[in-house]
Structures are given as structure tokens and as C-alpha cells.
Design a protein around this motif. Sequence first.
Motif, mmCIF file in Angstrom:
data_model
loop_
_atom_site.group_PDB
_atom_site.id
_atom_site.type_symbol
_atom_site.label_atom_id
_atom_site.label_comp_id
_atom_site.label_asym_id
_atom_site.label_seq_id
_atom_site.Cartn_x
_atom_site.Cartn_y
_atom_site.Cartn_z
ATOM 1 N N GLU A 63 0.847 -1.184 0.000
ATOM 2 C CA GLU A 63 0.000 0.000 0.000
ATOM 3 C C GLU A 63 0.885 1.238 0.000
ATOM 4 N N TYR B 154 -14.451 2.331 10.681
ATOM 5 C CA TYR B 154 -13.827 2.377 9.360
ATOM 6 C C TYR B 154 -12.750 3.455 9.379
ATOM 7 N N VAL C 204 -19.645 -6.423 -0.658
ATOM 8 C CA VAL C 204 -18.213 -6.537 -0.372
ATOM 9 C C VAL C 204 -17.483 -7.258 -1.505
ATOM 10 N N ARG C 205 -18.069 -8.324 -2.012
ATOM 11 C CA ARG C 205 -17.441 -9.058 -3.129
ATOM 12 C C ARG C 205 -17.342 -8.183 -4.371
ATOM 13 N N GLU D 108 -14.635 -5.492 -3.857
ATOM 14 C CA GLU D 108 -13.289 -6.069 -4.009
ATOM 15 C C GLU D 108 -12.972 -6.352 -5.474
ATOM 16 N N GLY E 175 -10.483 -3.619 -5.368
ATOM 17 C CA GLY E 175 -9.412 -4.270 -4.617
ATOM 18 C C GLY E 175 -9.371 -3.792 -3.176
ATOM 19 N N LYS E 176 -8.916 -4.672 -2.290
ATOM 20 C CA LYS E 176 -8.881 -4.343 -0.856
ATOM 21 C C LYS E 176 -7.764 -3.387 -0.489
ATOM 22 N N ALA F 225 -17.229 -2.823 4.723
ATOM 23 C CA ALA F 225 -15.986 -3.062 3.991
ATOM 24 C C ALA F 225 -14.812 -3.210 4.959
ATOM 25 N N ALA G 8 -14.679 -6.468 6.464
ATOM 26 C CA ALA G 8 -14.273 -7.493 5.494
ATOM 27 C C ALA G 8 -12.797 -7.380 5.117
ATOM 28 N N GLY G 9 -12.063 -6.467 5.762
ATOM 29 C CA GLY G 9 -10.627 -6.390 5.536
ATOM 30 C C GLY G 9 -10.134 -5.244 4.673
ATOM 31 N N PHE G 10 -11.021 -4.326 4.278
ATOM 32 C CA PHE G 10 -10.584 -3.134 3.543
ATOM 33 C C PHE G 10 -10.023 -2.152 4.579
ATOM 34 N N VAL H 299 -10.827 2.438 3.668
ATOM 35 C CA VAL H 299 -12.131 2.806 3.134
ATOM 36 C C VAL H 299 -12.688 3.965 3.959
#
Length: 155
Positions: A7, A28, A84-85, A88, A92-93, A114, A117-119, A122
Amino acid sequence: MTVELQEKPLHADLEAARGNAQAAGLPYAGSVTPQQAWALHQAGEAVLVDVRTGEERKFVGHVPDTLHVAWATGTSLTRNPRFVRELEAKAGKGAALVLLCRSGNRSAQAAEAAAKAGFAQVFNVTEGFEGDLDEAGHRGLRNGWRFHGLPWVQD
């Protein structure tokens, strides 16, 4: 085998938003203003994602050249179980994402989902596309993307 995402460092506005979010206990990464979101998008520092319904984008207007992943669908605003899918798959996350809805409420919910879910990067766009309701129950007269004169188009 584990793949780690590289990142890039966050823009100063996003770092400030992250610090404010941590202090406020937000689930978030943070929030930015519509003006900051546009500047970040234009500079390639963040991906602007409209999370409103397709109907809202078509009939109310939308920001050109942005991604669309509906948080909810239809006039009843039925929660999109694939949000979420889809996010991604489109962004992308690892990307810095700024989420935009009508007023900043749904995009905050979407940002929270998000993040869970691992973002990691965000952010919510405060005020949203149409802004807050005024005393007469109208949007667009107090704040929001359109109120600030930021770019948008309408079908």
C-alpha cells in the motif's frame, strides 16, 4: 504462500481522517468532505465509489468516471448481499476508497461493512451527493456534492 499488498502512503487528508476516526472510535478508516473526495479522486490518491442505487445515479445524477457498487438496491433499498465481493472485484482491498451516497449515512454503513471485510483504507464522504435535509425536508440546499458545485452529470 502469503501475498502481502504493497500500500502506498496515504494522502495527508486521508491520514488526518484516519486520526479523527480513531479518536472518535469509528469502525472504518474515516470521513472526508465532498471537496476532499473530489481532489483525492482527481489526483489519483483515492478511488471514488458511488454506493447509491442505479436508479439514484440515473435519475438524480452521478459523478462522472467513478465506480458504482450499490450498497442497497431498488426503491425499497434492499441490502445488496454481494456488496463486499463486488467492491473487491472492482477496486481491490488495498486501494484507498472514498464511498459516496445520498447523505453520507449509507456510505458510512458500507464503509463499516468493507472495513469488517478487511478493507483497511475505506473512507466515507460526509454530506453525500445530495446533502442533509433542511427544515422544509429538502436536500441540496444546505450541503452535499451538488451544493458545493462539484462535477456531476444526469441522464
